[in-house]
Every structure is written in structure tokens, then in C-alpha cells.
Motif scaffolding. Structure first.
Motif, PDB file in Angstrom:
ATOM      1  N   PHE A 172      11.021   0.525 -20.349  1.00 48.92           N
ATOM      2  CA  PHE A 172       9.728   0.339 -21.007  1.00 48.92           C
ATOM      3  C   PHE A 172       8.788  -0.580 -20.228  1.00 48.92           C
ATOM      4  O   PHE A 172       7.574  -0.526 -20.404  1.00 48.92           O
ATOM      5  N   ILE A 173       9.348  -1.443 -19.418  1.00 51.73           N
ATOM      6  CA  ILE A 173       8.585  -2.552 -18.853  1.00 51.73           C
ATOM      7  C   ILE A 173       7.433  -2.109 -17.949  1.00 51.73           C
ATOM      8  O   ILE A 173       6.311  -2.617 -18.115  1.00 51.73           O
ATOM      9  N   PRO A 174       7.623  -1.181 -16.997  1.00 52.81           N
ATOM     10  CA  PRO A 174       6.470  -0.795 -16.168  1.00 52.81           C
ATOM     11  C   PRO A 174       5.303  -0.221 -16.980  1.00 52.81           C
ATOM     12  O   PRO A 174       4.144  -0.554 -16.724  1.00 52.81           O
ATOM     13  N   LYS A 175       5.596   0.602 -17.956  1.00 51.65           N
ATOM     14  CA  LYS A 175       4.527   1.186 -18.773  1.00 51.65           C
ATOM     15  C   LYS A 175       3.810   0.101 -19.576  1.00 51.65           C
ATOM     16  O   LYS A 175       2.579   0.101 -19.680  1.00 51.65           O
ATOM     17  N   LEU A 176       4.570  -0.824 -20.150  1.00 51.07           N
ATOM     18  CA  LEU A 176       3.952  -1.906 -20.925  1.00 51.07           C
ATOM     19  C   LEU A 176       3.080  -2.789 -20.044  1.00 51.07           C
ATOM     20  O   LEU A 176       1.974  -3.169 -20.430  1.00 51.07           O
ATOM     21  N   GLU A 224       8.821   1.482  -9.111  1.00 55.85           N
ATOM     22  CA  GLU A 224       9.468   1.927  -7.877  1.00 55.85           C
ATOM     23  C   GLU A 224      10.925   1.481  -7.825  1.00 55.85           C
ATOM     24  O   GLU A 224      11.797   2.241  -7.411  1.00 55.85           O
ATOM     25  N   ALA A 225      11.198   0.261  -8.264  1.00 53.72           N
ATOM     26  CA  ALA A 225      12.577  -0.233  -8.279  1.00 53.72           C
ATOM     27  C   ALA A 225      13.426   0.551  -9.277  1.00 53.72           C
ATOM     28  O   ALA A 225      14.605   0.809  -9.032  1.00 53.72           O
ATOM     29  N   ARG A 226      12.825   0.932 -10.381  1.00 52.66           N
ATOM     30  CA  ARG A 226      13.564   1.621 -11.445  1.00 52.66           C
ATOM     31  C   ARG A 226      13.804   3.095 -11.128  1.00 52.66           C
ATOM     32  O   ARG A 226      14.894   3.605 -11.314  1.00 52.66           O
ATOM     33  N   TRP A 227      12.728   3.793 -10.703  1.00 50.63           N
ATOM     34  CA  TRP A 227      12.815   5.247 -10.555  1.00 50.63           C
ATOM     35  C   TRP A 227      12.688   5.740  -9.128  1.00 50.63           C
ATOM     36  O   TRP A 227      12.834   6.936  -8.881  1.00 50.63           O
ATOM     37  N   HIS A 245       3.800   6.304 -11.804  1.00 52.80           N
ATOM     38  CA  HIS A 245       3.437   5.744 -10.489  1.00 52.80           C
ATOM     39  C   HIS A 245       1.998   6.097 -10.149  1.00 52.80           C
ATOM     40  O   HIS A 245       1.215   5.231  -9.734  1.00 52.80           O
ATOM     41  N   ALA A 246       1.649   7.368 -10.285  1.00 53.14           N
ATOM     42  CA  ALA A 246       0.301   7.831  -9.941  1.00 53.14           C
ATOM     43  C   ALA A 246      -0.751   7.156 -10.806  1.00 53.14           C
ATOM     44  O   ALA A 246      -1.807   6.738 -10.311  1.00 53.14           O
ATOM     45  N   ARG A 302      -1.165   3.526  -9.670  1.00 55.31           N
ATOM     46  CA  ARG A 302      -1.918   3.469  -8.413  1.00 55.31           C
ATOM     47  C   ARG A 302      -3.409   3.696  -8.658  1.00 55.31           C
ATOM     48  O   ARG A 302      -4.253   3.012  -8.080  1.00 55.31           O
ATOM     49  N   ASP A 303      -3.729   4.665  -9.508  1.00 50.60           N
ATOM     50  CA  ASP A 303      -5.140   4.911  -9.850  1.00 50.60           C
ATOM     51  C   ASP A 303      -5.760   3.671 -10.488  1.00 50.60           C
ATOM     52  O   ASP A 303      -6.919   3.335 -10.210  1.00 50.60           O
ATOM     53  N   ASN A 304      -5.000   2.989 -11.336  1.00 49.32           N
ATOM     54  CA  ASN A 304      -5.515   1.775 -11.983  1.00 49.32           C
ATOM     55  C   ASN A 304      -5.738   0.656 -10.976  1.00 49.32           C
ATOM     56  O   ASN A 304      -6.724  -0.091 -11.084  1.00 49.32           O
ATOM     57  N   ILE A 305      -4.852   0.541 -10.002  1.00 46.14           N
ATOM     58  CA  ILE A 305      -5.033  -0.476  -8.949  1.00 46.14           C
ATOM     59  C   ILE A 305      -6.307  -0.185  -8.171  1.00 46.14           C
ATOM     60  O   ILE A 305      -7.115  -1.102  -7.907  1.00 46.14           O
ATOM     61  N   ILE A 306      -6.523   1.073  -7.807  1.00 42.30           N
ATOM     62  CA  ILE A 306      -7.729   1.458  -7.076  1.00 42.30           C
ATOM     63  C   ILE A 306      -8.969   1.149  -7.903  1.00 42.30           C
ATOM     64  O   ILE A 306      -9.949   0.569  -7.400  1.00 42.30           O
TER      65      ILE A 306
END
Length: 105
Positions: free
Chosen positions: A45-49, A78-81, A88-89, A92-96
Motif C-alpha cells: 500500500f505504501i507507494p500508492k499512499l 521500484e524496490a517492491r515490484w 510507476h508511470a 513519474r508523470d507526477n514528478i514531471i
């Protein structure tokens, strides 16, 4: 309600609050979900949260904090999956997007 269902419900409630413009409540609910996921070892759950918290931070004008939340979420995903997922995509879009946001970073 099982732990995973409770975390999912908090996430949905937080994002509903965000959609309604109640960013303080959204942040509170998502932080609760994150703490529960961490405390129960529900790492999936952690990356999504963290990504969702980054969205709240970005909407609050806290672009540097948002970027850090997104970068942390991406590293955890990335570490998890490993390979590429839709999450992931999205991260990345949010970082951009937050990196291109006008104003103080």
C-alpha cells in the motif's frame, strides 16, 4: 473489517476529501492509512499512499515536499515490484508535473 480493507477505505476517503477540496482532512486520512500500512507491514500500500500524499502536497502548493513524496513513492514501488507498472508511470508523470510547476520549489 480487515486491515487491508481499512487502509483501502482510508485511502478512498482521503481522495474523496481531496476531490472536494478538503486538503487538510485528505492529508489526515492518508497519513492515518500510511501509518497503519507501515505498522502492519502491508508494504504494497505504501507507494500508492505516498503518491496520493504527494498529490495533496502539490495541490497545497508545497511542490518540493510533493516532489520528495513522489520520488520516495517511486523508489518504494521500484524496490517492491521492480519493473514497470501503471503506478510507476503515474508517479513519474507526477514528478514531471510538479517539477514543471511555476513558483518556488
Amino acid at each position: 473489517m480487515c486491515a487491508a480493507s481499512q487502509i483501502g477505505a482510508l485511502n478512498r476517503q482521503g481522495m474523496r476529501a481531496c476531490a472536494m477540496g478538503d486538503l487538510a482532512n485528505a492529508s489526515f486520512l492518508l497519513h492515518q492509512a500510511l501509518r497503519q500500512a507501515q505498522g502492519m507491514g502491508l508494504e504494497g500500500f505504501i507507494p500508492k499512499l505516498r503518491n496520493n500524499l504527494g498529490l495533496i502536497l502539490a495541490l497545497s502548493g508545497r511542490t518540493e515536499d510533493a516532489r520528495l513524496a513522489f520520488e520516495t513513492a517511486l523508489a518504494e514501488a521500484e524496490a517492491r515490484w521492480g519493473g514497470e507498472t501503471r503506478l510507476h508511470a503515474s508517479i513519474r508523470d507526477n514528478i514531471i508535473a510538479v517539477s514543471a510547476a511555476p513558483g518556488p520549489q
